[in-house]
Design a protein around this motif. Structure first.
Motif, short mmCIF file in Angstrom:
data_model
loop_
_atom_site.label_atom_id
_atom_site.label_comp_id
_atom_site.label_asym_id
_atom_site.label_seq_id
_atom_site.Cartn_x
_atom_site.Cartn_y
_atom_site.Cartn_z
N PRO A 126 0.91 -1.45 -0.02
CA PRO A 126 -0.18 -0.11 0.02
C PRO A 126 0.87 1.06 -0.06
O PRO A 126 0.44 2.36 -0.48
CB PRO A 126 -0.76 -0.01 1.17
N ILE A 127 2.10 1.29 0.80
CA ILE A 127 2.80 2.47 0.78
C ILE A 127 3.37 2.77 -0.62
O ILE A 127 3.32 3.90 -1.13
CB ILE A 127 4.03 2.30 1.93
N LEU A 157 9.97 1.27 -5.69
CA LEU A 157 9.89 -0.20 -6.13
C LEU A 157 11.06 -0.87 -5.46
O LEU A 157 10.88 -1.99 -4.70
CB LEU A 157 10.12 -0.53 -7.54
N ALA A 158 12.20 -0.15 -5.17
CA ALA A 158 13.16 -0.90 -4.38
C ALA A 158 12.77 -0.95 -2.81
O ALA A 158 13.26 -1.63 -2.05
CB ALA A 158 14.50 0.07 -4.56
N TYR A 159 12.26 0.24 -2.30
CA TYR A 159 11.55 -0.07 -0.78
C TYR A 159 10.74 -0.83 -0.79
O TYR A 159 10.78 -1.75 0.53
CB TYR A 159 10.90 1.51 -0.70
N GLY A 160 10.10 -1.39 -1.66
CA GLY A 160 8.89 -2.30 -1.22
C GLY A 160 9.34 -3.71 -1.93
O GLY A 160 8.68 -4.64 -1.57
N LEU A 172 2.18 -4.07 -10.48
CA LEU A 172 2.36 -2.75 -10.06
C LEU A 172 3.24 -2.22 -11.17
O LEU A 172 2.54 -0.58 -11.50
CB LEU A 172 3.25 -2.79 -9.00
N VAL A 173 3.95 -2.38 -11.82
CA VAL A 173 4.67 -1.88 -12.92
C VAL A 173 3.70 -1.60 -13.95
O VAL A 173 3.62 -0.39 -14.61
CB VAL A 173 5.91 -2.41 -13.41
N PRO A 222 13.47 -10.61 -3.21
CA PRO A 222 12.43 -11.36 -1.65
C PRO A 222 12.73 -12.68 -1.36
O PRO A 222 12.79 -12.88 -0.38
CB PRO A 222 11.00 -11.20 -2.61
N LEU A 223 13.05 -13.65 -2.41
CA LEU A 223 13.29 -14.81 -1.89
C LEU A 223 14.90 -14.76 -1.02
O LEU A 223 14.57 -15.76 -0.17
CB LEU A 223 13.74 -15.68 -3.40
#
Length: 450
Positions: A126-127, A157-160, A172-173, A222-223
């Motif tokens: 959401p952020i 994008l890097a933040y999330g 999202l992109v 993420p992995l």
């Protein structure tokens, strides 16, 4: 046996060897666990839960600082572009309003605990969505803001990325590019500016190629983050198991000895009081013979649970060896330590044990207070002597061995002399209170009569 079986040993001895020669042997098992020169890398706090909570609060504060820094950087660049005359004041005010509303909304979500209802508790998706939507809104208000759109889209994008899966990031992109295309179309239909349309189309083409490539190349982040988190949890579990007696659930010998070393150093550095108690189950060999080793293990587990329920949060309880346990009272004087020991003794005596157990389960406890500057071995030997006296005095009782400073004017050279009138000068207030209450014998009889 009565609730209290307190005795006080008013001896001037500081040498552990003297104690052993007087018939109060410190077992090799106990003595081998202490070495003042040992290097203990672990740190022990009185309230580990408070330390964990403090670290969590510090981590949350750092996350808010990072978010505010990123927003502040975007705002600073926008202000610079405005000062150069490329961005209107209304765009700057719109940015301030978006930031204020967004921060208040997310702060309320975290403060009220509503974020816990979401699958992803940190609300990274959401952020990021709010950030990307807000930047598209600013680009619509002022086409010059597209200068900031590309670099800060990558930042958002890097933040999330640690919490957003690759597929979600692609979606999202896609939504970001679709929204940007919509903004470009609105600009063209509203302004009919072909030069602006061409410039925005070039920006769009660059983002349409770069953003999917960015997501694809960073898709394993993420992995990797998940694998590192799992490894970190396993390491913490291993560290916790290394401190615990897996059979009983309390601290093990290695941890409890290192904790005593640590608390002794803190007591010397800060001038705080410190007490320890040795707890020894009575007639445990008889229990083993009667119930077998499995039954004896169950008795130990039950005793450990009862004892830990009876001590305070700041106390450190662990198994020293066999049926012997060590209880450390950081920052605690003798009276509270004695109260806790008596509570443990009474709870063990009153506990409803197995119906098939013919013998009672009781515990003998020896407790003493630390004398600043003495060695851990001297400190421990005094508690061990008190435990020996509790055993010899009939078991199921708490016996206190007085610190050496208290007994420097006493003379136990087999004379049985009464203490001098000024022997109480400079003594610890806790002992005076105990003597007045009749809980400590003044030991005017020879040592052989104890």
């Amino acid at each position: 046996m009565g609730a209290f079986g307190f005795r006080s040993m008013f001896s001037a001895r500081r040498d552990v060897g003297f104690a052993m020669s007087e018939g109060f042997p410190l077992s090799d098992t106990m003595a081998s666990g202490f070495n003042d020169s040992a290097d203990h890398s672990g740190q022990f706090s009185r309230r580990q839960s408070d330390a964990v909570r403090l670290r969590r609060q510090r981590s949350n504060a750092q996350k808010w600082v990072i978010v505010l820094s990123l927003i502040g950087g975007f705002g600073a660049v926008t202000l610079l572009v405005h000062l150069l005359g490329y961005v209107q004041m209304r765009t700057l005010l719109a940015l301030l309003g978006m930031v204020a509303v967004g921060l208040v909304a997310f702060l309320l979500l975290f403060r009220t605990g509503l974020h816990l209802k979401f699958r992803e508790k940190r609300l990274k998706l959401p952020i990021v969505v709010c950030c990307l939507a807000g930047m598209l809104g600013l680009v619509y208000l002022d086409p010059a803001m597209q200068i900031l759109l590309a670099p800060f889209t990558f930042v958002a994008l890097a933040y999330g990325m640690y919490r957003i899966s690759r597929n979600t990031a692609f979606v999202l992109v896609g939504a970001e590019l679709l929204g940007y295309a919509g903004v470009i179309a609105l600009h063209y239909f509203e302004q009919q500016n072909l030069a602006l349309f061409k410039l925005e189309a070039m920006h769009f083409a660059a983002l349409a190629v770069a953003l999917p490539g960015f997501v694809y190349l960073t898709g394993k982040v993420p992995l990797l983050h998940m694998v590192l988190n799992q490894a970190s949890r396993k390491i913490r579990t291993i560290e916790a198991d290394a401190r615990r007696d897996t059979q009983l659930g309390c601290y093990n010998r290695r941890y409890i000895v290192a904790a005593l070393e640590e608390q002794k150093q803190l007591a010397d550095e800060l001038g705080m009081p410190l007490c320890i108690a040795i707890l020894d189950l009575d007639h445990f060999k008889r229990i083993n013979d009667e119930m077998g080793h499995l039954g004896g293990d169950e008795v130990l587990r039950t005793f450990s649970r009862v004892a830990q329920q009876s001590v305070r949060d700041e106390d450190i309880f662990g198994r020293y060896g066999g049926e012997e346990f060590l209880l450390i009272f950081p920052g605690t004087s003798l009276l509270p330590a004695l109260n806790t020991c008596e509570r443990v003794r009474a709870q063990v005596e009153d506990h409803v044990w197995s119906d098939g157990m013919r013998c009672r389960v009781t515990v003998s406890i020896g407790v003493t207070q630390y004398v600043h500057g003495e060695s851990v071995l001297e400190f421990f030997s005094r508690a061990d002597t008190a435990t020996y006296l509790a055993k010899e005095g009939g078991r199921n009782q708490v016996v206190v061995e007085e610190p050496v400073e208290r007994s420097k004017n006493a003379d136990f050279a087999a004379t049985g002399d009464v203490l001098s009138e000024d022997a109480g000068e400079g003594t610890d207030e806790d002992f005076l209170l105990l003597e007045e209450a009749g809980l400590i014998e003044s030991s005017r009889a020879p040592l052989s009569n104890v």
